[in-house]
Enzyme design. Structure first.
Site, PDB file in Angstrom:
ATOM      1  N   TYR A  53     -29.834  -4.028  29.533  1.00 26.32           N
ATOM      2  CA  TYR A  53     -28.758  -3.806  28.566  1.00 26.32           C
ATOM      3  C   TYR A  53     -28.402  -5.102  27.851  1.00 26.32           C
ATOM      4  O   TYR A  53     -28.569  -6.182  28.404  1.00 26.32           O
ATOM      5  CB  TYR A  53     -27.503  -3.265  29.284  1.00 26.32           C
ATOM      6  N   SER A 238     -23.406   9.548  30.530  1.00 24.54           N
ATOM      7  CA  SER A 238     -23.368  10.330  29.292  1.00 24.54           C
ATOM      8  C   SER A 238     -22.616  11.646  29.445  1.00 24.54           C
ATOM      9  O   SER A 238     -23.086  12.700  28.997  1.00 24.54           O
ATOM     10  CB  SER A 238     -24.789  10.592  28.777  1.00 24.54           C
ATOM     11  N   LEU A 240     -20.162  12.627  27.827  1.00 21.37           N
ATOM     12  CA  LEU A 240     -19.820  13.116  26.490  1.00 21.37           C
ATOM     13  C   LEU A 240     -21.071  13.359  25.648  1.00 21.37           C
ATOM     14  O   LEU A 240     -20.980  13.614  24.455  1.00 21.37           O
ATOM     15  CB  LEU A 240     -18.895  12.117  25.778  1.00 21.37           C
ATOM     16  N   GLY A 243     -21.430  11.311  22.580  1.00 18.22           N
ATOM     17  CA  GLY A 243     -20.408  11.604  21.580  1.00 18.22           C
ATOM     18  C   GLY A 243     -20.420  13.017  21.045  1.00 18.22           C
ATOM     19  O   GLY A 243     -19.484  13.427  20.335  1.00 18.22           O
ATOM     20  N   LEU A 245     -19.831  15.697  22.530  1.00 14.70           N
ATOM     21  CA  LEU A 245     -18.782  16.532  23.121  1.00 14.70           C
ATOM     22  C   LEU A 245     -17.369  16.032  22.793  1.00 14.70           C
ATOM     23  O   LEU A 245     -16.409  16.483  23.393  1.00 14.70           O
ATOM     24  CB  LEU A 245     -18.975  16.606  24.639  1.00 14.70           C
ATOM     25  N   GLY A 247     -16.089  16.494  19.811  1.00 15.27           N
ATOM     26  CA  GLY A 247     -15.565  17.379  18.772  1.00 15.27           C
ATOM     27  C   GLY A 247     -15.720  16.846  17.376  1.00 15.27           C
ATOM     28  O   GLY A 247     -15.311  17.501  16.411  1.00 15.27           O
ATOM     29  N   LYS A 248     -16.332  15.653  17.244  1.00 14.35           N
ATOM     30  CA  LYS A 248     -16.429  15.064  15.902  1.00 14.35           C
ATOM     31  C   LYS A 248     -17.659  15.536  15.127  1.00 14.35           C
ATOM     32  O   LYS A 248     -17.766  15.310  13.926  1.00 14.35           O
ATOM     33  CB  LYS A 248     -16.439  13.542  15.989  1.00 14.35           C
TER      34      LYS A 248
END
Length: 351
Positions: A53, A238, A240, A243, A245, A247-248
């Site tokens: 990373y 992960s 979400l 990202g 999940l 809602g965007k």
């Protein structure tokens, strides 16, 4: 914050952890420090990084995530309050060309594991790693993020899991590592390592870190029972789903949103399949019907599973992390869980 045992290691971790994959690239050091402070103040004790990373993987920034985490731990003087988790990269890592990390001979053998561990200890500025994880198995795992199995023969020079486990055992015996884990593994690999550890008197796995979210519940098919019966709990990354999940991303909305991964990482739009977007929209609508932010529902669901040890929040900014922290203590009612399962049954694992 709830705290849970890390397998049978004797270590306890927060049910929500912080993944620092973006630190040193997408997230600048000052914002990273703000995120780490926010997480610690909220009760987070598990902080997860890796030698390769930040992402996207690049030779110029490799190791910066570990360095930033180590600098913050030293500045705050909290080494005894936190659980530091990091990972060793092998040839199976699906993160692009990483020949800048120990060259083309990067394997999961003793030489590479000792070198990787020592380098991570230096970057982290610590004398021990609490949870040292194999980032990807050396053999190909063809069922991850796929709906079917494909047979790929092992390479002739494949490093056996027993050899990797023995090398990890040496690191534990030397006091450099407290507990070990696997990432992106299948049920066979986990059970094989558990059997080898018992047979050879080697360290027992404490956790498995795999992806897990409302859009990808494949962990439940075989690994959930292993996690429960063998005390090798899930550290879910992960939650979400990058990202999706939050809602965007609506089915009819623009795919590239300013500041999001979709605008920064090449090929990210490949994730925007109709089945994924439709399922994500259904989950978002359900959350809003219950007066819950979609991201909070997704995080709380992953944390609530009986096979979960910890769920890794990750954010590109402190503002984003602050917005997700209310999910730490959110309990989902039974009727909402049933509604989530109904959506899953209609849209099984589209991610």
């Amino acid at each position: 914050m709830e705290y849970r045992p890390l397998g049978r290691s004797g270590i306890t971790v927060s049910a929500i952890g912080l993944g620092v994959m973006t630190f040193g690239a997408q997230t600048a050091p000052d914002d990273a420090f703000r995120q780490l402070n926010l997480a610690l103040d909220a009760g987070v004790t598990l902080f997860d990084t890796a030698e390769n990373y930040p992402a996207p993987v690049d030779a110029a920034t490799q190791g910066r995530s570990e360095e930033i985490l180590g600098q913050w731990i030293a500045a705050r003087g909290v080494r005894d309050r936190v659980v530091v988790a990091t990972k060793v990269a092998g040839p199976g890592n699906a993160a692009g060309n990483m020949n800048h990390i120990r060259g083309t001979a990067r394997r999961l053998d003793r030489v590479n594991l000792v070198a990787a561990c020592d380098a991570s200890l230096r970057r982290l500025g610590t004398d021990r790693i609490d949870l040292y994880q194999v980032h990807w198995p050396e053999r190909p795992i063809t069922t991850l993020r796929r709906s079917r199995f494909s047979h790929i023969p092992d390479a002739p020079d494949l490093v056996p899991l027993e050899e990797t486990l023995a090398a990890l055992g040496e690191l534990v015996a030397a006091g450099k590592v407290r507990a070990i884990g696997l990432c992106n593994e299948a049920a066979w690999g986990v059970m094989h390592c558990l059997a080898a550890a018992e047979r050879q008197g080697l360290p027992r796995l404490a956790a498995i870190q795999n992806g897990y979210s409302l859009l990808d519940r494949q962990f439940e098919i075989a690994l959930a029972e292993v996690a429960l019966r063998e005390d090798v709990g899930l550290i879910g990354f992960s939650p979400l789903h990058s990202g999706l999940l939050t809602g965007k991303y609506d089915p009819g909305a623009p795919r590239k949103l300013a500041g999001s991964r979709s605008s920064l990482f090449a090929g990210f739009e490949a994730r925007f399949k109709p089945a994924v977007l439709n399922a994500a929209a259904a989950y978002a609508a359900l959350a809003r019907e219950h007066g819950i932010a979609p991201a909070h529902m997704a995080l709380a669901f992953a944390r609530s599973r009986p096979f979960t040890t910890s769920v890794l929040m990750a954010a590109s900014s402190a503002a984003q992390l602050e917005g997700n922290l209310p999910a730490i203590d959110l309990a989902l009612p039974r009727e909402l869980i049933k509604a989530i399962d109904a959506i899953h049954d209609a849209h099984p694992n589209p991610g």
